[in-house]
Enzyme design. Structure first.
Site, mmCIF file in Angstrom:
data_model
loop_
_atom_site.group_PDB
_atom_site.id
_atom_site.type_symbol
_atom_site.label_atom_id
_atom_site.label_comp_id
_atom_site.label_asym_id
_atom_site.label_seq_id
_atom_site.Cartn_x
_atom_site.Cartn_y
_atom_site.Cartn_z
ATOM 1 N N ASP A 65 0.825 -1.161 0.193
ATOM 2 C CA ASP A 65 -0.029 0.148 0.044
ATOM 3 C C ASP A 65 0.716 1.250 -0.005
ATOM 4 O O ASP A 65 1.793 1.464 1.024
ATOM 5 C CB ASP A 65 -0.914 -0.151 1.201
ATOM 6 C CG ASP A 65 -1.691 1.042 1.229
ATOM 7 O OD1 ASP A 65 -1.550 2.066 0.885
ATOM 8 O OD2 ASP A 65 -2.892 1.038 2.146
ATOM 9 N N VAL A 66 0.996 2.093 -1.036
ATOM 10 C CA VAL A 66 1.723 3.291 -1.149
ATOM 11 C C VAL A 66 1.471 4.268 0.002
ATOM 12 O O VAL A 66 2.341 4.885 0.143
ATOM 13 C CB VAL A 66 1.528 3.907 -2.622
ATOM 14 C CG1 VAL A 66 2.025 2.901 -3.702
ATOM 15 C CG2 VAL A 66 0.417 4.527 -2.856
ATOM 16 N N ASN A 92 2.388 5.841 -9.957
ATOM 17 C CA ASN A 92 1.351 5.764 -10.666
ATOM 18 C C ASN A 92 -0.018 5.581 -9.733
ATOM 19 O O ASN A 92 -1.065 6.108 -9.930
ATOM 20 C CB ASN A 92 1.392 4.706 -11.794
ATOM 21 C CG ASN A 92 -0.168 4.452 -12.201
ATOM 22 O OD1 ASN A 92 -0.574 5.131 -13.102
ATOM 23 N ND2 ASN A 92 -0.858 3.350 -11.941
ATOM 24 N N TYR A 165 -9.369 15.236 -4.857
ATOM 25 C CA TYR A 165 -8.288 14.827 -6.026
ATOM 26 C C TYR A 165 -7.635 15.912 -6.595
ATOM 27 O O TYR A 165 -6.261 15.917 -7.003
ATOM 28 C CB TYR A 165 -9.235 14.087 -6.971
ATOM 29 C CG TYR A 165 -8.397 13.433 -8.207
ATOM 30 C CD1 TYR A 165 -7.881 12.068 -8.059
ATOM 31 C CD2 TYR A 165 -8.364 14.152 -9.508
ATOM 32 C CE1 TYR A 165 -7.495 11.472 -9.035
ATOM 33 C CE2 TYR A 165 -7.659 13.281 -10.521
ATOM 34 C CZ TYR A 165 -7.461 12.109 -10.324
ATOM 35 O OH TYR A 165 -6.534 11.498 -11.400
ATOM 36 N N LYS A 169 -3.394 16.348 -6.825
ATOM 37 C CA LYS A 169 -2.634 16.340 -8.300
ATOM 38 C C LYS A 169 -1.844 17.707 -8.405
ATOM 39 O O LYS A 169 -0.711 17.927 -8.907
ATOM 40 C CB LYS A 169 -3.796 16.285 -9.453
ATOM 41 C CG LYS A 169 -4.208 14.797 -9.297
ATOM 42 C CD LYS A 169 -3.085 13.721 -9.517
ATOM 43 C CE LYS A 169 -3.658 12.397 -9.657
ATOM 44 N NZ LYS A 169 -2.614 11.209 -9.706
HETATM 45 P P1 NAD Z 1 -7.219 2.580 -11.946
HETATM 46 O O1 NAD Z 1 -8.090 2.482 -10.625
HETATM 47 O O2 NAD Z 1 -7.029 1.138 -12.862
HETATM 48 O O3 NAD Z 1 -5.552 2.368 -11.269
HETATM 49 C C1 NAD Z 1 -5.065 2.821 -10.267
HETATM 50 C C2 NAD Z 1 -4.298 1.872 -9.523
HETATM 51 O O4 NAD Z 1 -3.869 2.242 -8.152
HETATM 52 C C3 NAD Z 1 -5.258 0.320 -9.273
HETATM 53 O O5 NAD Z 1 -4.180 -0.479 -9.528
HETATM 54 C C4 NAD Z 1 -5.201 0.589 -7.906
HETATM 55 O O6 NAD Z 1 -5.270 -0.842 -6.948
HETATM 56 C C5 NAD Z 1 -4.056 1.253 -7.378
HETATM 57 N N1 NAD Z 1 -4.127 1.747 -6.009
HETATM 58 C C6 NAD Z 1 -4.821 2.418 -5.382
HETATM 59 N N2 NAD Z 1 -4.593 2.506 -4.185
HETATM 60 C C7 NAD Z 1 -3.416 1.938 -3.934
HETATM 61 C C8 NAD Z 1 -2.576 1.861 -2.711
HETATM 62 N N3 NAD Z 1 -2.915 2.559 -1.747
HETATM 63 N N4 NAD Z 1 -1.386 1.361 -2.818
HETATM 64 C C9 NAD Z 1 -1.094 0.848 -3.999
HETATM 65 N N5 NAD Z 1 -1.835 0.859 -5.293
HETATM 66 C C10 NAD Z 1 -2.848 1.535 -5.021
HETATM 67 O O7 NAD Z 1 -7.047 3.857 -12.508
HETATM 68 P P2 NAD Z 1 -6.225 4.604 -13.489
HETATM 69 O O8 NAD Z 1 -6.761 5.547 -14.404
HETATM 70 O O9 NAD Z 1 -5.265 3.691 -14.252
HETATM 71 O O10 NAD Z 1 -5.109 5.401 -12.760
HETATM 72 C C11 NAD Z 1 -3.772 5.320 -12.525
HETATM 73 C C12 NAD Z 1 -3.233 6.810 -12.264
HETATM 74 O O11 NAD Z 1 -3.576 7.650 -13.385
HETATM 75 C C13 NAD Z 1 -3.835 7.551 -11.173
HETATM 76 O O12 NAD Z 1 -2.988 8.178 -10.268
HETATM 77 C C14 NAD Z 1 -4.871 8.426 -11.426
HETATM 78 O O13 NAD Z 1 -5.248 9.613 -10.839
HETATM 79 C C15 NAD Z 1 -4.246 9.143 -12.802
HETATM 80 N N6 NAD Z 1 -5.063 9.445 -13.977
HETATM 81 C C16 NAD Z 1 -5.836 8.715 -14.621
HETATM 82 C C17 NAD Z 1 -6.759 9.373 -15.556
HETATM 83 C C18 NAD Z 1 -8.007 8.546 -16.229
HETATM 84 O O14 NAD Z 1 -8.716 9.110 -16.975
HETATM 85 N N7 NAD Z 1 -8.047 7.538 -15.943
HETATM 86 C C19 NAD Z 1 -6.639 10.850 -15.687
HETATM 87 C C20 NAD Z 1 -5.606 11.468 -15.047
HETATM 88 C C21 NAD Z 1 -4.576 10.851 -14.183
#
Ligand code: NAD
Length: 267
Positions: A65-66, A92, A165, A169
């Protein structure tokens, strides 16, 4: 062509799904050993590991857990135990806990800050320590280490209903820049990637809904929702020596979302 990652080790947090999974696979495809970190989705992590093995790269799934300092210490020590070095950290992992401000609880605020901002701090701390000790290994990369902080267009675009959020960010942006300024002389490159709308679990409720999808598309001048690979290719380039002079910058991967499309007509 200097963007091969052969001989390098990468750790991608939250890479059992979505953007992180695509990044882990892309780095593996380009020859890096990859640590696939997951919080609870072991099956998802194993699938990613399977794909990386098919590319012929070495890989390992590690739970952690990060937002938990002990987990992170363990994650990095296991990475070193397995691969003996670390060259790339992709910060990420991220979550959303959305609510109108008047309904948002302290718990929702703290949970998002803990994962999306403190998580990046905890992981970067471990990585910087390792990179400083390792120094530059010229046969591997021009830099001693590379960190990519996964941000969002919401590091600059305010987002009503998501103040936790957007605050996290926005914090990632200044965390990334301040850290980049502080450690660049150690030959560590810290940069950010700011995705726009990418179809993953985090926003499934929006892109699966016809109306939600249309509203999303209205915000994207390029006319399509992104996928994980769009972001993964940008990360792979940013951590390669092709991007060696790029330090402390956010690369927007957003189909033009930050171009204020509402101003296209009139304004
Ligand atoms: P996602 O939910 O598929 O991925 C998020 C990942 O983080 C998941 O695998 C989850 O298990 C993991 N995670 C959550 N809490 C955690 C913790 N405490 N410890 C370890 N792992 C943890 O969604 P995504 O869209 O792939 O998001 C990835 C990143 O991209 C995030 O930082 C998100 O804010 C960013 N992001 C996504 C979008 C989008 O449109 N999808 C846009 C901008 C930014």
């Amino acid at each position: 062509m200097t963007n091969s990652l052969h001989g390098q080790t990468a750790l991608v947090t939250g890479s059992s799904s979505g953007i992180g999974a695509a990044v882990a696979q892309e780095l593996g495809k380009r020859g890096a050993n990859v640590v696939v970190n997951y919080r609870s989705d072991e099956d998802g992590a194993r699938k990613v590991v399977g794909k990386i093995l098919n590319y012929g790269s070495d890989t390992l799934a590690l739970q952690g857990d990060v937002s938990n300092a002990d987990d992170i210490q363990f994650l990095f020590s296991q990475t070193l135990k397995e691969f003996g070095k670390l060259d790339i950290l992709v910060n990420n992992a991220g979550i959303q806990k959305d609510a109108p401000f008047r309904q948002m609880s302290l718990k929702e605020w703290e949970a998002v800050l803990a994962v999306n901002l403190t998580g990046q701090f905890l992981c970067a701390k471990q990585a910087v320590e390792i990179f400083c000790k390792q120094g530059v290994r010229e046969n591997v990369s021009k830099a001693a280490g590379k960190i990519v902080c996964m941000s969002s267009v919401h590091e600059v675009i305010p987002w009503a209903g998501h103040v936790n959020y957007a605050a996290a960010k926005g914090g990632v942006q200044m965390f990334m820049k301040s850290l980049a300024q502080e450690v660049a002389h150690e030959k560590i490159r810290v940069n950010g990637i700011a995705p726009g709308a990418v179809a993953t679990e985090i926003n499934r409720d929006v892109w699966e809904d016809k109306d939600g999808r249309k509203k999303m598309l209205d915000l994207i001048p390029y006319g399509r929702i992104g996928d994980g690979e769009d972001v993964a290719r940008a990360v792979a380039w940013l951590v390669s020596d092709d991007a060696d002079y790029i330090v402390g910058t956010t690369l927007f991967v957003d189909g033009g979302m930050t171009l204020y499309p509402g101003f296209r007509e009139g304004g």
